[in-house]
Design an enzyme around this catalytic site. Structure first.
Site, mmCIF file in Angstrom:
data_model
loop_
_atom_site.group_PDB
_atom_site.id
_atom_site.type_symbol
_atom_site.label_atom_id
_atom_site.label_comp_id
_atom_site.label_asym_id
_atom_site.label_seq_id
_atom_site.Cartn_x
_atom_site.Cartn_y
_atom_site.Cartn_z
ATOM 1 N N PRO A 86 0.826 -1.209 0.000
ATOM 2 C CA PRO A 86 0.000 0.000 0.000
ATOM 3 C C PRO A 86 0.863 1.263 0.000
ATOM 4 O O PRO A 86 0.422 2.339 -0.393
ATOM 5 C CB PRO A 86 -0.803 -0.104 1.298
ATOM 6 C CG PRO A 86 -0.655 -1.505 1.763
ATOM 7 C CD PRO A 86 0.617 -2.029 1.193
ATOM 8 N N GLU A 113 2.052 -8.065 7.957
ATOM 9 C CA GLU A 113 2.247 -6.602 7.872
ATOM 10 C C GLU A 113 3.248 -6.253 6.769
ATOM 11 O O GLU A 113 3.649 -5.104 6.628
ATOM 12 C CB GLU A 113 2.760 -6.080 9.218
ATOM 13 C CG GLU A 113 1.793 -6.289 10.374
ATOM 14 C CD GLU A 113 0.424 -5.694 10.091
ATOM 15 O OE1 GLU A 113 -0.578 -6.409 10.219
ATOM 16 O OE2 GLU A 113 0.370 -4.502 9.686
ATOM 17 N N ARG A 155 -1.498 -8.487 -21.187
ATOM 18 C CA ARG A 155 -2.382 -8.165 -22.311
ATOM 19 C C ARG A 155 -1.694 -7.225 -23.321
ATOM 20 O O ARG A 155 -2.141 -7.075 -24.456
ATOM 21 C CB ARG A 155 -3.686 -7.541 -21.848
ATOM 22 C CG ARG A 155 -3.563 -6.182 -21.216
ATOM 23 C CD ARG A 155 -4.890 -5.666 -20.721
ATOM 24 N NE ARG A 155 -5.783 -5.294 -21.780
ATOM 25 C CZ ARG A 155 -5.768 -4.104 -22.392
ATOM 26 N NH1 ARG A 155 -4.841 -3.211 -22.076
ATOM 27 N NH2 ARG A 155 -6.643 -3.826 -23.327
ATOM 28 N N ASP A 170 -6.847 1.778 -25.411
ATOM 29 C CA ASP A 170 -7.210 1.652 -23.992
ATOM 30 C C ASP A 170 -7.536 3.000 -23.387
ATOM 31 O O ASP A 170 -7.033 4.023 -23.839
ATOM 32 C CB ASP A 170 -5.979 1.146 -23.213
ATOM 33 C CG ASP A 170 -5.846 -0.362 -23.292
ATOM 34 O OD1 ASP A 170 -6.848 -1.031 -23.582
ATOM 35 O OD2 ASP A 170 -4.744 -0.851 -23.083
#
Ligand code: JCZ
Length: 240
Positions: A86, A113, A155, A170
């Site tokens: 994160p 963690e 992709r 895209d």
């Protein structure tokens, strides 16, 4: 491209072997190897975590286990090591394109963690290491983030998508969000497809699609508009 993933939940990555990516692997467009981190433990409990120095909740993943795993998995041609967290740099379509140009990617899936920071610091002396976030929310582990990134990268590899134009058009490819799409029937629940799309006037269709993309980007992601190079919006675009 060779992709290696290290995780304590190898089965979590099984969906990567299905559908489009599975076919790309079968066709040799990329290779995918998933490694169980516990292979590099030696204690009877196969422990991979320990309490955090300085106290605090949860557990931290041990450096010894990760160090030996990455020494083995990253041996040979130095890969780009990607560690989801994160606290990482935001993953973007531009990064997906950058990663698609690499010959080797290794993904380290943390749990608990996270991974002892010294693992990243040590690996950084031998290869490029990116700590990457897929969004401002907290997952339970890195596996889902790795699946997101592997799909976004794979992709883009030549031959993986049936129509290469899909990747070129895209969202984000021109810095804008994609506009709305429509297919048959022409009217559905009293809602008709915009006339311009059925006009056959491709200049008008391209203009309408760009207008829709700019309006949608303005409404939903004004930050992307602000980041666009000045020259990429013409007079018509600015008048919207
Ligand atoms: N963008 C984002 C990444 C993560 C993430 C990544 C690794 C681990 C390991 C334990 N919890 C984790 C969470 N959450 N959100």
């Amino acid at each position: 491209m060779r992709i290696d993933i290290v995780t304590i939940f190898p089965e979590y990555l099984d969906p990567l072997r299905g559908a489009l990516l599975g076919r790309a692997i079968e066709r040799g467009l990329l290779s995918l190897d998933v490694h169980d981190l516990r292979r590099w433990t030696y204690d009877v409990h196969k422990g991979v975590d320990d309490s955090p120095y300085g106290g605090g909740p949860g557990m931290v993943m041990k450096p010894q286990v990760w160090g030996e795993a990455l020494d083995e998995v990253c041996a040979g041609e130095p890969p780009r090591l990607v560690v989801p967290t994160p606290a990482g740099r935001p993953f973007t379509q531009a990064m997906a394109h950058e990663y698609a140009g690499e010959s080797r990617l290794v993904f380290a899936c943390g749990r608990y963690e996270g991974i002892d920071q010294r693992v990243i610091d040590d690996a950084s002396t031998r290869m490029r290491v990116d700590e990457v976030s897929i969004g401002d929310y907290v997952l339970v582990g890195g596996e889902v983030a790795v699946m997101v990134m592997v799909e976004a990268v794979a992709r883009l590899l030549p031959g993986v998508l049936g129509n290469p134009l899909s990747a070129e058009q895209d969202s984000f490819s021109d810095g804008l969000l994609e506009g709305p799409s429509y297919t048959r029937p022409e009217v559905w629940r009293d809602r008709a497809v915009p006339d311009v799309l059925r006009s056959g006037n491709h200049k008008a269709i391209d203009r309408w699609r760009r207008d829709q993309a700019i309006e949608r980007t303005f409404e939903r992601r004004p930050d992307l508009l602000a980041a666009l190079p000045a020259e990429s919006l013409d007079k018509h675009d600015r008048a919207l």
